[in-house]
Write a protein that holds these residues in place. Structure first.
Motif, PDB file in Angstrom:
ATOM      1  N   SER A 280      -5.596  43.655  64.073  1.00  0.00           N
ATOM      2  CA  SER A 280      -6.092  42.752  64.891  1.00  0.00           C
ATOM      3  C   SER A 280      -6.022  43.025  66.398  1.00  0.00           C
ATOM      4  N   HIS A 281      -5.363  44.348  66.570  1.00  0.00           N
ATOM      5  CA  HIS A 281      -5.167  44.586  67.814  1.00  0.00           C
ATOM      6  C   HIS A 281      -5.060  46.359  67.735  1.00  0.00           C
ATOM      7  N   THR A 282      -5.588  47.108  68.880  1.00  0.00           N
ATOM      8  CA  THR A 282      -5.694  48.500  68.657  1.00  0.00           C
ATOM      9  C   THR A 282      -4.226  48.924  68.555  1.00  0.00           C
ATOM     10  N   LEU A 283      -3.228  48.670  68.963  1.00  0.00           N
ATOM     11  CA  LEU A 283      -1.900  49.239  68.980  1.00  0.00           C
ATOM     12  C   LEU A 283      -1.005  48.640  67.702  1.00  0.00           C
ATOM     13  N   ALA A 284      -1.740  47.684  66.853  1.00  0.00           N
ATOM     14  CA  ALA A 284      -1.132  47.148  65.878  1.00  0.00           C
ATOM     15  C   ALA A 284      -0.823  47.989  64.549  1.00  0.00           C
ATOM     16  N   THR A 285       0.381  48.300  64.116  1.00  0.00           N
ATOM     17  CA  THR A 285       0.725  49.084  62.803  1.00  0.00           C
ATOM     18  C   THR A 285       0.893  48.087  61.787  1.00  0.00           C
ATOM     19  N   VAL A 286       0.354  48.082  60.848  1.00  0.00           N
ATOM     20  CA  VAL A 286       0.299  46.960  59.683  1.00  0.00           C
ATOM     21  C   VAL A 286       0.449  47.629  58.247  1.00  0.00           C
ATOM     22  N   GLU A 287       0.891  47.096  57.258  1.00  0.00           N
ATOM     23  CA  GLU A 287       0.729  47.756  56.043  1.00  0.00           C
ATOM     24  C   GLU A 287      -0.602  47.403  55.344  1.00  0.00           C
ATOM     25  N   ASN A 288      -0.932  47.976  54.352  1.00  0.00           N
ATOM     26  CA  ASN A 288      -2.307  48.213  53.817  1.00  0.00           C
ATOM     27  C   ASN A 288      -2.888  47.171  53.123  1.00  0.00           C
ATOM     28  N   VAL A 289      -2.095  46.183  52.640  1.00  0.00           N
ATOM     29  CA  VAL A 289      -2.176  44.956  51.684  1.00  0.00           C
ATOM     30  C   VAL A 289      -2.001  43.600  52.660  1.00  0.00           C
ATOM     31  N   ALA A 290      -3.196  42.869  52.801  1.00  0.00           N
ATOM     32  CA  ALA A 290      -3.108  41.588  53.416  1.00  0.00           C
ATOM     33  C   ALA A 290      -2.831  40.649  52.349  1.00  0.00           C
ATOM     34  N   ILE A 291      -3.349  40.616  51.165  1.00  0.00           N
ATOM     35  CA  ILE A 291      -3.538  39.370  50.099  1.00  0.00           C
ATOM     36  C   ILE A 291      -3.287  40.308  48.920  1.00  0.00           C
ATOM     37  N   PRO A 292      -2.187  40.232  48.008  1.00  0.00           N
ATOM     38  CA  PRO A 292      -1.894  41.031  46.895  1.00  0.00           C
ATOM     39  C   PRO A 292      -2.736  40.676  45.811  1.00  0.00           C
ATOM     40  N   ALA A 293      -3.342  41.562  44.923  1.00  0.00           N
ATOM     41  CA  ALA A 293      -3.797  41.106  43.923  1.00  0.00           C
ATOM     42  C   ALA A 293      -3.225  39.908  42.890  1.00  0.00           C
ATOM     43  N   GLY A 294      -3.812  39.237  42.249  1.00  0.00           N
ATOM     44  CA  GLY A 294      -3.313  38.025  41.652  1.00  0.00           C
ATOM     45  C   GLY A 294      -2.808  36.858  42.404  1.00  0.00           C
ATOM     46  N   SER A 295      -3.166  36.923  43.703  1.00  0.00           N
ATOM     47  CA  SER A 295      -2.743  35.648  44.471  1.00  0.00           C
ATOM     48  C   SER A 295      -3.608  34.397  44.087  1.00  0.00           C
ATOM     49  N   SER A 296      -2.920  33.205  44.229  1.00  0.00           N
ATOM     50  CA  SER A 296      -3.899  32.217  43.759  1.00  0.00           C
ATOM     51  C   SER A 296      -4.567  31.440  44.762  1.00  0.00           C
ATOM     52  N   PHE A 297      -5.776  31.301  44.785  1.00  0.00           N
ATOM     53  CA  PHE A 297      -6.580  30.659  45.654  1.00  0.00           C
ATOM     54  C   PHE A 297      -7.650  29.667  45.140  1.00  0.00           C
ATOM     55  N   TYR A 298      -8.433  28.902  46.007  1.00  0.00           N
ATOM     56  CA  TYR A 298      -9.523  28.188  45.511  1.00  0.00           C
ATOM     57  C   TYR A 298     -10.803  28.442  46.261  1.00  0.00           C
ATOM     58  N   LYS A 299     -12.014  28.400  45.643  1.00  0.00           N
ATOM     59  CA  LYS A 299     -13.166  28.620  46.094  1.00  0.00           C
ATOM     60  C   LYS A 299     -13.930  27.550  46.481  1.00  0.00           C
ATOM     61  N   ARG A 300     -13.522  26.293  46.379  1.00  0.00           N
ATOM     62  CA  ARG A 300     -14.140  25.141  46.658  1.00  0.00           C
ATOM     63  C   ARG A 300     -13.221  24.436  47.667  1.00  0.00           C
ATOM     64  N   ASP A 364     -11.010  21.075  46.343  1.00  0.00           N
ATOM     65  CA  ASP A 364     -11.994  20.412  45.915  1.00  0.00           C
ATOM     66  C   ASP A 364     -12.070  20.824  44.200  1.00  0.00           C
ATOM     67  N   THR A 365     -11.390  20.033  43.421  1.00  0.00           N
ATOM     68  CA  THR A 365     -11.316  20.202  41.987  1.00  0.00           C
ATOM     69  C   THR A 365     -12.308  19.361  41.157  1.00  0.00           C
ATOM     70  N   GLN A 366     -13.158  18.613  41.636  1.00  0.00           N
ATOM     71  CA  GLN A 366     -14.024  17.920  40.760  1.00  0.00           C
ATOM     72  C   GLN A 366     -15.615  18.147  41.222  1.00  0.00           C
ATOM     73  N   GLN A 367     -15.757  18.257  42.447  1.00  0.00           N
ATOM     74  CA  GLN A 367     -17.163  18.519  42.898  1.00  0.00           C
ATOM     75  C   GLN A 367     -17.659  20.010  42.859  1.00  0.00           C
ATOM     76  N   ARG A 368     -18.991  20.425  42.908  1.00  0.00           N
ATOM     77  CA  ARG A 368     -19.523  21.538  43.211  1.00  0.00           C
ATOM     78  C   ARG A 368     -19.015  21.738  44.554  1.00  0.00           C
ATOM     79  N   SER A 369     -18.942  23.134  45.211  1.00  0.00           N
ATOM     80  CA  SER A 369     -18.650  23.409  46.568  1.00  0.00           C
ATOM     81  C   SER A 369     -19.560  22.817  47.575  1.00  0.00           C
ATOM     82  N   LEU A 370     -18.550  22.163  48.543  1.00  0.00           N
ATOM     83  CA  LEU A 370     -19.315  21.511  49.483  1.00  0.00           C
ATOM     84  C   LEU A 370     -19.561  22.608  50.855  1.00  0.00           C
ATOM     85  N   LEU A 371     -19.132  23.693  50.663  1.00  0.00           N
ATOM     86  CA  LEU A 371     -19.341  24.832  51.513  1.00  0.00           C
ATOM     87  C   LEU A 371     -20.206  25.407  51.388  1.00  0.00           C
TER      88      LEU A 371
END
Length: 371
Positions: A280-300, A364-371
């Motif tokens: 996010s900045h030209t001088l930034a030095t960061v690792e290669n992975v932001a979100i590791p594989a297998g991380s839990s998330f929700y799509k809705r 949102d665990t019940q409805q279809r996506s509102l987004l």
């Protein structure tokens, strides 16, 4: 809602002073409730309209006051409709989990100043359903209270389905040596603190998103989305309209949910692969992975609150993009806080933040996506 004319509080008023002003009852249009995004966009437009109507009705009874140019600094909309105490008693036969108002629903908007500064005013709005038998009621007229004290048999009492807060600054336009227009705050139209009423809204997240120090690095899980603006997005001043920010943020929120960049340890979905860091900045030095594989998330997800802050003018131009990330700390262990920074590159090639915005969402665990 209405205040009786008081020569002590309002010696220069020429009529009834409505410190809390209710606009006439109107009907929810089809386009204002088709999707969650369109509904929230409509609420932002209604906030603008209600604010202007409140100012106008006050100017009508204080003819010695003259309106001035003004700009909106922020708007924070709360979707009260998602809380069980505000659910309709009548279930939608086509969508039993629907919470937003149906097409044809009667409603009104109630507006008040909650703070009057030297060059600004702070507002709050409440969006309330109106029973059919009260469609012609003047909610500002206390003499009608007894007439409408009882509802018709089977009628649902009024419900609050949304609320909002915002601030506007009174300004004076100026021109610099290069012919570029800019504005400076000027003393506001209203200076009498008696025109303000107590605040009535409790937000999950009330304060504005914090500004990052200049040149600082965004969180490692931040991602960037390029957005495309159109000529039809402009208002009469050549800026992107306030309500258009909603759909821009909505698009980015949808992307972040569905790709897993908002992975925050909750949800049935798992990231299939590592999601890369985007510096996010030209001088930034960061690792290669932001979100590791297998991380839990929700799509809705369901939006409970949406804050849009207007830092600088957003114009229709190429090179506009949005940074976004989810904050690690949840609210009450169930609401995620998602940050947005709408940015562009200035004439010197430096990134400038045009808007600081935020969404408070819940899985949102019940409805279809509102987004």
């Amino acid at each position: 809602m209405s205040q009786d004319l008081s020569t002590t509080l309002y010696p220069e008023a020429t009529g009834r002073v409505d410190v809390v002003f209710s606009q006439p009852t109107t009907v929810m249009r089809w386009t204002e409730g088709t999707t969650e995004c369109r509904h929230i966009e409509a609420l932002f437009l209604l906030v603008d309209d209600s604010r202007d109507a409140h100012i106008k009705q006050l100017l009508d009874v204080f003819p010695h006051l003259k309106d001035k140019n003004r700009v909106v600094r922020f708007a924070n909309v709360k979707l009260d409709q998602h809380y069980p105490e505000n659910f309709s008693r009548y279930i939608d036969s086509r969508d039993s989990s629907r919470t937003r108002p149906r097409f044809g629903q009667l409603y009104r908007v109630e507006t008040r100043f909650t703070n009057i500064g030297n060059s600004s005013v702070k507002f709050q709005h409440r969006f309330l359903t109106v029973p059919a038998s009260q469609a012609k009621r003047d909610f500002n007229n206390r003499h009608e209270d007894d007439q409408y004290s009882l509802l018709e048999e089977g009628e649902e009492p009024e419900r609050i389905f949304a609320s909002a807060e915002g601030a506007t600054v009174f300004i004076k336009w100026q021109t610099d040596d290069r012919g570029h227009r800019f504005f400076k705050p000027t003393p506001g139209v209203f200076q009498n603190p008696a025109l303000a009423a107590p605040p009535v809204i409790d937000f999950l997240k009330e304060t504005a998103p914090e500004r990052r120090p200049a040149g600082s690095v965004r969180p490692q899980n931040a991602f960037r989305v390029q957005i495309h603006l159109r000529k039809s997005d402009e208002d009469e001043l050549g800026h992107v309209t306030n309500s258009r920010y909603v759909s821009l943020i909505h698009d980015v929120l949808t992307f972040g949910l569905r790709t897993g960049y908002y992975a925050n340890g909750v949800g049935a979905a798992k990231t299939a692969a590592d999601l890369p860091v985007i510096p996010s900045h030209t001088l930034a030095t960061v690792e290669n992975v932001a979100i590791p594989a297998g991380s839990s998330f929700y799509k809705r997800g369901t939006i409970f609150e949406l804050y849009v802050g207007y830092e600088r003018e957003l114009k229709v131009q190429p090179g506009v993009y949005v940074w976004s990330w989810v904050e690690p700390e949840k609210i009450h262990d169930e609401f995620d806080v998602v940050r947005f920074e709408i940015c562009s590159i200035d004439e010197k090639g430096q990134e400038q933040v045009l808007s600081l915005s935020r969404a408070v969402i819940k899985e949102d665990t019940q409805q279809r996506s509102l987004l």
